[in-house]
Structure formats: structure tokens, C-alpha cells
Scaffold this motif. Structure first.
Motif, PDB file in Angstrom:
ATOM      1  N   ILE B  84       4.327  -0.617  -5.265  1.00 35.76           N
ATOM      2  CA  ILE B  84       5.187   0.284  -4.512  1.00 35.76           C
ATOM      3  C   ILE B  84       4.466   1.514  -3.980  1.00 35.76           C
ATOM      4  N   PRO B  85       3.745   2.233  -4.831  1.00 42.49           N
ATOM      5  CA  PRO B  85       3.056   3.403  -4.294  1.00 42.49           C
ATOM      6  C   PRO B  85       2.072   3.021  -3.187  1.00 42.49           C
ATOM      7  N   ILE B  86       1.373   1.931  -3.369  1.00 45.92           N
ATOM      8  CA  ILE B  86       0.413   1.501  -2.354  1.00 45.92           C
ATOM      9  C   ILE B  86       1.146   1.210  -1.053  1.00 45.92           C
ATOM     10  N   LEU B  87       2.204   0.479  -1.198  1.00 48.86           N
ATOM     11  CA  LEU B  87       3.043   0.125  -0.057  1.00 48.86           C
ATOM     12  C   LEU B  87       3.566   1.377   0.643  1.00 48.86           C
ATOM     13  N   GLY B  89       2.241   4.375   0.614  1.00 51.02           N
ATOM     14  CA  GLY B  89       1.135   5.044   1.280  1.00 51.02           C
ATOM     15  C   GLY B  89       0.792   4.365   2.596  1.00 51.02           C
ATOM     16  N   ALA B  90       0.736   3.062   2.567  1.00 51.46           N
ATOM     17  CA  ALA B  90       0.367   2.324   3.773  1.00 51.46           C
ATOM     18  C   ALA B  90       1.454   2.468   4.838  1.00 51.46           C
ATOM     19  N   GLU B  91       2.676   2.277   4.436  1.00 52.66           N
ATOM     20  CA  GLU B  91       3.776   2.372   5.395  1.00 52.66           C
ATOM     21  C   GLU B  91       3.775   3.753   6.033  1.00 52.66           C
ATOM     22  N   ASP B  92       3.532   4.746   5.208  1.00 54.26           N
ATOM     23  CA  ASP B  92       3.512   6.123   5.685  1.00 54.26           C
ATOM     24  C   ASP B  92       2.413   6.320   6.729  1.00 54.26           C
ATOM     25  N   LEU B 303      -4.480   5.453  -2.120  1.00 51.66           N
ATOM     26  CA  LEU B 303      -5.202   4.202  -1.893  1.00 51.66           C
ATOM     27  C   LEU B 303      -4.561   3.422  -0.745  1.00 51.66           C
ATOM     28  N   GLY B 304      -3.247   3.361  -0.778  1.00 55.40           N
ATOM     29  CA  GLY B 304      -2.544   2.659   0.293  1.00 55.40           C
ATOM     30  C   GLY B 304      -2.805   3.306   1.643  1.00 55.40           C
ATOM     31  N   ARG B 305      -2.800   4.632   1.624  1.00 50.79           N
ATOM     32  CA  ARG B 305      -3.021   5.359   2.869  1.00 50.79           C
ATOM     33  C   ARG B 305      -4.425   5.074   3.402  1.00 50.79           C
TER      34      ARG B 305
END
Lengths: 341, 341
Positions: B84-87, B89-92, B303-305
DNA sequence: CTGTTAGCGCATTCAC
DNA sequence: GTGAATGCGCTAACAG
């Protein structure tokens, strides 16, 4: 990763046709299993497609077909515990039906939500699921959206929208009925923020369950945060003020964990002296406590799946109805209400 | 919802042009702020577009431009805590750049993953992020993918792919250094499944930290599940076998919660008699324990970002490099290692 | 059976 | 300044 120097751009139908020595129309038919194409020709085309690892361009298809095979999932907040199961359910249901999901997280910001909505419409999604973070009604996206919209968890404030939300009233009632069935008669309630519809709905359900059993809540519901800390503090207060309570219905598993903690500290045996029931069935909390926590599960994954199904139906032109539908919840019995062996 | 009786299909550029009384070419120019169009004409077009709530068809655009402004997020498992946090960050990161994210959950199934990959390529995503559930290397999607791929959390087993993964070695070392800085010298380690690379990497980091301080682990690392139950049991065993331990480094916050529980039961004051440090900084667990839990945060959102940023760069033709990059983690100090006032 | 043609919605030449 | 024409990749009518 090797720099994708605008690498071999994906093969196109034209490429396949040329390689197979046929026209693009024939290639198209062969690849789509239309029956008006000779066996050997089809073989050649398939082979060519394979060799080029041809992948049909879904966008071009969509442009023709007028539908894209995509839907938007517009969440107000990915952070919370409730989004994920809903999201999983929806993704699962759509994935099986060859539909892909655009995920948009508005982070609780109306501006960002509007922006994402525009993006989704611009991508010509075939439908939208709006997932809110609370069960309180949220503003409708409006009736002007050119595709079907289904609201999940947080219902729309417009009754002509279709909304799916967990039945918190039944949840509250279910919890009480279980406690009563376990022989408890002195039942108290510790819950979270009183401004949440979820909190109030569960209380209403609980009260109806109590009334049906000729009982009343011990004291008034105790409100504060949805946290373990509050559960601990509230339980301490409660057990001092009403030492005769024999069951506590908690508004969340977090609160219940706190209650269990205090109970143990005060020497109250659970469930012998005191039954405790949580809400949400958040397994990380409910299955790791001592004893494990009886809880109400809102079947969120199921809710997500259903929302997806409704969107499917609407896309197919089926009238999916309107109004707010309250989906059934489920009691999960563990050791905090019934002694386990 | 009212049955969308194939409602007013979204307006097209042609509609706008007709309404404004111009050609579609002019309309296009006006809407895209090209300067070779008269002021009054532009006004008329803009007005017409507004009136029809025209939204450009991103697919048609994509067909022309050769890029879609979409990326795929291929997760192996939405369930876990780490996705979820990765997701988010990436979505953001993507959302800010006008890119939309296709979410695909393979549910740990290679077949389903292949299927989703096909779907993504068919949608002509401009890039893909693959998110795994563990930090153990996972099979590469291969070099034949026509778009950039970045692996997040679970690195690819092919060193010519680019992978971003948390630096568990540093995390282990950081934890130990903190305990040593707190004056602890008898440090033990309770962790989860020994087959996880994460478990082994943290141990390696911890050992290096201990060595640098001229210390050794008390006993061997204790392995089992990543659960609170195991934390409780392990702590009981440990404190009996080595009553002189003054700090426990736990492989997860769940384990640490269990350890705290047992410590309290055995009358060990935390942090006075015993310092406890967790891992993951899962706030539901770490901020609700007593005392609150010091922990290592893997900065997953970051990390996601970053993964998103790499994909962006690659799409823009920048060489993003290759190999597995270990991203820094961060110590979050709370009351379980340092007395709070 | 196979190939030619016409668009889906849009941006982009290039004439007028 | 403006508009007619071209084509992105593909499918659906038709014509051969």
C-alpha cells in the motif's frame, strides 16, 4: 535496465499482415478467430504474430468499439484499512472480466478528486467506482457523468445514485445478539468518534438488539478515538464505574485490543468474567490478541466485488437501480466471547 | 443510478467544431493553445467546448502520439502491509505528472501475472512497476518488454533490470547502533521466517553493528513466524534462558508487540530493564503499544515515488541504469528504547 | 475465402 | 487565420 532507446516499437497488425503475406483485414480475422479464413492462412498469420510477439493495441480497438474495457477506481484515501479489501474485490472481479482498473487516490481532497475524475473521463473509462473512507454520505459526482458510477463504502448523498455500504446497524445488532446468546446481560459499549455514522448506526443496531432481549446498555456509549489507547482508558473507567459489566461491545478491533489489555491488568478473565467483541475483523489485531477476538466482519472484499458487478451490469445496459444498499455483515466468533479448548 | 441508456455519449471534437461553426482543425488548435487562431474564434470554440463539457479522448490522442500517459502497477499481492505505501507513493508521483495508473494484482500467481502483463502491454502502457511482496529476488519479466520496467521492493533476479528495494542490512545495523547508543550490551534478536531475505539481511546488518561495538548477539537469532504470538513465546523462552539480556531487536513490529506483552507479564520494565525495537514502523502497532515502539521505517512511500520517477525518466529516454539499489531506511525513536517524559 | 474501403477522435501538415 | 486532407491501429462492411 538497458536504456529503452525507443526500442523496437510494438508490432502492429500491418507488420503481422506483411510478414504473413496477407492483407490486414485477413490478419485481423485470423487473429480474432473469425471463421471466414482458410486454415493454412490462419496458421501463417498466427505464426507471424507469434514471431513478432504481436499484441493488439487495445486503444485502437477501443476507439472503434466505443468502449475501452477500463474502469476508474476513485478512492478518497488509500491509507485506511477499509480501502484495500474493497479495492482487491473490485480488481479481482474486473480482472476476471478482462477489464483493467485505473486507480486514482484523491487523498481526501475535493480538488484532486475533480482532477482525477476529468482524467478518467478523458480516458473514456466505461464506469467508475467511488470508494469513500467513512460510511457517512459523501457528495455525489453528479448525474452528468456520461458513464455509470457506483459508490462503495461511503454512499452518495444523492438518492438517485447507487451506493453500496456495509450494514452497520445489523452489525451492531449481530454483536449484541451474540453476547446475549452467550448469556451476557450487563453489556456496555466503547466506541470511537461519535461523528461517524458508523458509530451511530452500530449503536442503533445494538440498542435494538438489547431491547429485543429486554435489556439496556450499561451506562452510555463511551466515545472518543478509534484507538487502542482509548480502549484501554475507557475500559479502566468503565470497569471502575460499573464493576458488574459482563460484556463489552467495542466499536473497532483496535479499541477491543485496548479493552483486553486493561481487562487482563485488572484481573478480569476473558471471556469467563468478561466477554469482549470487536468490530472490523482486522486479522492482524483480532487473531493475535489473547484471547483471539470475536469480531464483526463487513465483508469488504465482497462489497468491492459487488460494486464491480454492478458497474459491469450498468455497462451492459442493465438498470442497476439506485439508492443506498446495506450489505450484510458477518460475525466471526473467536475466544474473546466463547471459551476455546 | 438512473439507467445510463447509452446516455449522451461524450462530446467529440467534431461536435465542438460544429457548434462553434469552425472546422475540427481550428477547434483543435484553439483548444490546444496554438497561436495561429484568431482571438474571437478561440473564444467561440472554448465556449462551445465548455457548453458540451467536452473532454478530449485520451485514447485517440495516444493513438497519434504513440504514448498513452499510462503506466502499469503489477503487484504480486495487495494483501500485505508493504504494497500500500509503495502504491500510494507511485500513484502520487504519477498523478502529479498527469499519468494514470493501471492496477493489477497477480495474487502471487505466475499465470495471472503473465495474463496481466499481456493486458498492460495491450493497453500500451508507457512503463511498468513490478511490486513484489518480499525482498527476495523474483523472476524477471524478461528483457523483451517493449517498455521500461522498474522492480520495487522485490528485486528482479536479472541484474540488467533496475530494482529498488529497502536496505535491510542498514536497517539491522541501525537498530543495533541505536541500542548500543542507549548503553545496551546484552542484545538478542527475535525474528520471523528464516527463509526471508529480509530476515537474513537484517541479521547480517545487526551482526556488523555488534561487531563494530565489540559485542556479540546473545544466543542465536530466534526464527519462526512474523506474528505477535511468536513474539510472546520467543520472549518468554529468551528471558528464561538469558535473564541478563537488556535489549531485544525484533524482526517486525508484530513480533515486538508480543515481546512487550511478555516483558510486562514477567515484570520487566521497558525500556528501563529491557529495550525493545521493532521493524517496519507499522503505526497501528507501533504507536498503540505501551510503551510506544521504536522501530525502523523502510520509507516505502518514498520507494514507490522513486520507482515512479525512474519510470518517468526512462520514458523520457533517460538511461536509468540497472542493478539492485538499496534505499535508505530510517530509525523512528519512541518510548520502548528511550524513556519518555 | 480474401482484399479494399471507411471510419473511430484527434493533431498535424499544407494549401487556400 | 482557417480548413481540407492524412494517418495513428484496428474492425466491420462490403466487393471481388
Amino acid at each position: 535496465m538497458a536504456p529503452k532507446e525507443n526500442g523496437p516499437r510494438a508490432a502492429t497488425l500491418t507488420d503481422v499482415a506483411r510478414r504473413a503475406g496477407v492483407s490486414i483485414a485477413t490478419a485481423s480475422k485470423a487473429l480474432n478467430n473469425r471463421d471466414d479464413v482458410a486454415f493454412t492462412t490462419r496458421q501463417r498469420v498466427l505464426q507471424a504474430a507469434e514471431a513478432l510477439s504481436f499484441t493488439p493495441n487495445a486503444m485502437a480497438k477501443g476507439l472503434l468499439a466505443g468502449r475501452t474495457g477500463t474502469v476508474g477506481l476513485l478512492t478518497s484515501d488509500l491509507e485506511g484499512r477499509f480501502m484495500i479489501p474493497i479495492l482487491m474485490g473490485a480488481e479481482d472481479a474486473f480482472g476476471a472480466g478482462q477489464v483493467n482498473v485505473f486507480l486514482c487516490d484523491a487523498r481526501g481532497d475535493a480538488i484532486r478528486e475533480k482532477h482525477h475524475l476529468r482524467a478518467l473521463l478523458s480516458r473514456r473509462v466505461d464506469g467508475i467506482i467511488v470508494v469513500g473512507r467513512q460510511t457517512d454520505p459523501r457528495p455525489s459526482l453528479g448525474q452528468e457523468i456520461p458513464v455509470p458510477v457506483v459508490y462503495a463504502y461511503a454512499p452518495s448523498d444523492d438518492p438517485s445514485d447507487l451506493s453500496l455500504t456495509p450494514d452497520n446497524y445489523s452489525g451492531g445488532r449481530l454483536a449484541i445478539e451474540h453476547l446475549v446468546a452467550c448469556g451476557r446481560t450487563r453489556i456496555a459499549h466503547i466506541t470511537g468518534d461519535p461523528t461517524y455514522a458508523a458509530a451511530q448506526d452500530r449503536i442503533a443496531g445494538a440498542r435494538s438488539g438489547l431491547q429485543a432481549a429486554g435489556l439496556e446498555l450499561v451506562g452510555e456509549p463511551m466515545f472518543s478515538e478509534w484507538t487502542e489507547h482509548w480502549g484501554r482508558d475507557a475500559a479502566a473507567i468503565l470497569l471502575q464505574r460499573h464493576p458488574d459489566v459482563d460484556a463489552i461491545f467495542c466499536g473497532s478491533d483496535q479499541i477491543a485490543r485496548g479493552v483486553l489489555d486493561t481487562a487482563r491488568e485488572l484481573g478480569r478473565k476473558v471471556p469467563a468474567d468478561l466477554a469482549v467483541i470487536g468490530y472490523d475483523n482486522w486479522e492482524v489485531l483480532s487473531t493475535n490478541s489473547r484471547p483471539e477476538l470475536t469480531s464483526i466482519d463487513a465483508n469488504l472484499q465482497q462489497l468491492g466485488r459487488q460494486a464491480a458487478q454492478r458497474v459491469f451490469d450498468a455497462i451492459d445496459g442493465v438498470d442497476i437501480g439506485e439508492g443506498t444498499h446495506h450489505l450484510p455483515v458477518r460475525l466471526v466468533i473467536r475466544g474473546s466471547t466463547i471459551p476455546r479448548r
